[in-house]
Design a protein around this motif. Structure first.
Motif, PDB file in Angstrom:
ATOM      1  N   SER A 195      -1.253   3.246  -2.258  1.00 56.72           N
ATOM      2  CA  SER A 195      -0.778   2.477  -1.108  1.00 56.72           C
ATOM      3  C   SER A 195       0.746   2.575  -1.039  1.00 56.72           C
ATOM      4  O   SER A 195       1.447   2.015  -1.880  1.00 56.72           O
ATOM      5  N   TYR A 213      -3.038   4.116   2.779  1.00 59.38           N
ATOM      6  CA  TYR A 213      -3.903   3.410   1.831  1.00 59.38           C
ATOM      7  C   TYR A 213      -5.100   4.308   1.544  1.00 59.38           C
ATOM      8  O   TYR A 213      -5.651   4.938   2.460  1.00 59.38           O
ATOM      9  N   LEU A 238      -4.250  -2.129   8.410  1.00 61.09           N
ATOM     10  CA  LEU A 238      -3.936  -2.053   6.991  1.00 61.09           C
ATOM     11  C   LEU A 238      -3.396  -3.355   6.405  1.00 61.09           C
ATOM     12  O   LEU A 238      -3.549  -3.609   5.207  1.00 61.09           O
TER      13      LEU A 238
END
Length: 322
Positions: A195, A213, A238
């Motif tokens: 991430s 991610y 996200l």
């Protein structure tokens, strides 16, 4: 602690040279199990070979010098993960494009190398590396393209699919791309392992914040004139993945950066330098576990670059020949 290395030649020449200059170190942090899974790393390596085969041979040459399996080169010097990094990209009314970028992490982080790369298999570029072989944490290439990374403390996936390590994504972009649009296309094709946010800016004033991610399509947030990136997700798809982690510091740095260059005063190069040296939020940090280890200034239109090896408020910037 800070070094300047010139990388010139073929993949094997650069890989062997790096092996002669670097020593293997253990990470002081808990690593993920997949970093030691050769079968998993072999699948990740296949993605690198398909995307940029010469870079893979560079990494494999490094591993060979240490009698390590080639696949281990993807994380052979896993020293640390960056935790608090800030960047701002903005276009002055003159048309010039400026970027300021601070890299903040644990003050005892051992590797801080500025690499000038003139290889036979990618665009010329200059940028910093914090300890992972082959990677770039930030940099600018000969086409006036800037890329920098920012760690996002998001929830971990329980099951991870093979992908590209975070530190190699800026390297791929600097080697292969000439514009923000090309970087967006490249990142959309590549599966992610971690991430991270990435700041992308080109000399035409096209900016993008790429939010990544594992297992998810990247979140693309494009901007003209002004873009700030820190350590949290803004994309609606996200942002839920950050869980309950505090985001106030990251959001405060983002807001400060936008305000600091949102109006022009004086020399835009100095304005960017003053912004990255500010202690109000702070942007320039002096804590043991969040210290500004280096800061970069870039003018993309004329490919002007300077680095501060340490906190810019104390060290100041040294301009470099590109």
């Amino acid at each position: 602690m800070y070094r300047f290395l010139q990388l010139i030649g073929s993949p094997s020449e650069i890989g062997r040279y790096l092996a002669s200059m670097l020593q293997r170190v253990k990470s002081p942090f808990r690593s993920s199990s997949w970093e030691h899974d050769l079968a998993f790393l072999a699948e990740c390596a296949a993605i690198i070979r398909h995307t940029h085969s010469a870079l893979w041979y560079e990494l494999a040459s490094f591993a060979d010098a240490f009698d390590a399996p080639a696949e281990r080169s993807l994380f052979l010097r896993a020293a640390a993960l960056p935790q608090a990094c800030s960047a701002v990209a903005w276009q002055h009314s003159s048309g010039q494009v400026f970027v300021g970028r601070n890299y903040d992490f644990y003050i005892n982080m051992p590797t801080r190398d500025l690499l000038a790369t003139h290889s036979s298999y990618g665009y010329k570029h200059i940028g910093m590396n914090g300890g992972l072989v082959g990677g770039r944490y930030d940099g600018i290439n000969e086409h006036g393209l800037f890329v920098g990374l920012h760690k996002v403390m998001a929830d971990r996936q329980e099951h991870l699919q093979p992908g590209v390590p975070f530190h190699l994504l800026p390297r791929l972009a600097l080697d292969l791309c000439t514009s923000t649009a090309e970087v967006i296309s490249l990142f959309r094709e590549l599966p992610q392992l971690s991430s991270f946010n990435y700041t992308v800016a080109d000399r035409h004033g096209r900016f993008a914040r790429l939010e990544c991610y594992p297992g998810q399509p990247i979140g693309v947030l494009e901007a003209d004139t002004l873009l700030a990136t820190t350590n949290h997700f803004n994309h609606p798809d996200l942002s839920p993945l950050q869980g309950r982690r505090p985001l106030s510091d990251s959001k405060a740095r983002e807001a400060f950066l936008c305000a600091a260059v949102g109006h022009e005063y004086g020399d835009p190069w100095l304005q960017t330098a003053q912004t990255m040296s500010d202690h109000q939020i702070p942007l320039c940090c002096h804590k043991e576990f969040s210290s500004t280890l280096w800061s970069g200034l870039y003018e993309l239109t004329q490919q002007r670059v300077a680095y501060s090896f340490g906190a810019p408020c104390q060290v100041g910037y040294r301009e470099l020949e590109f």
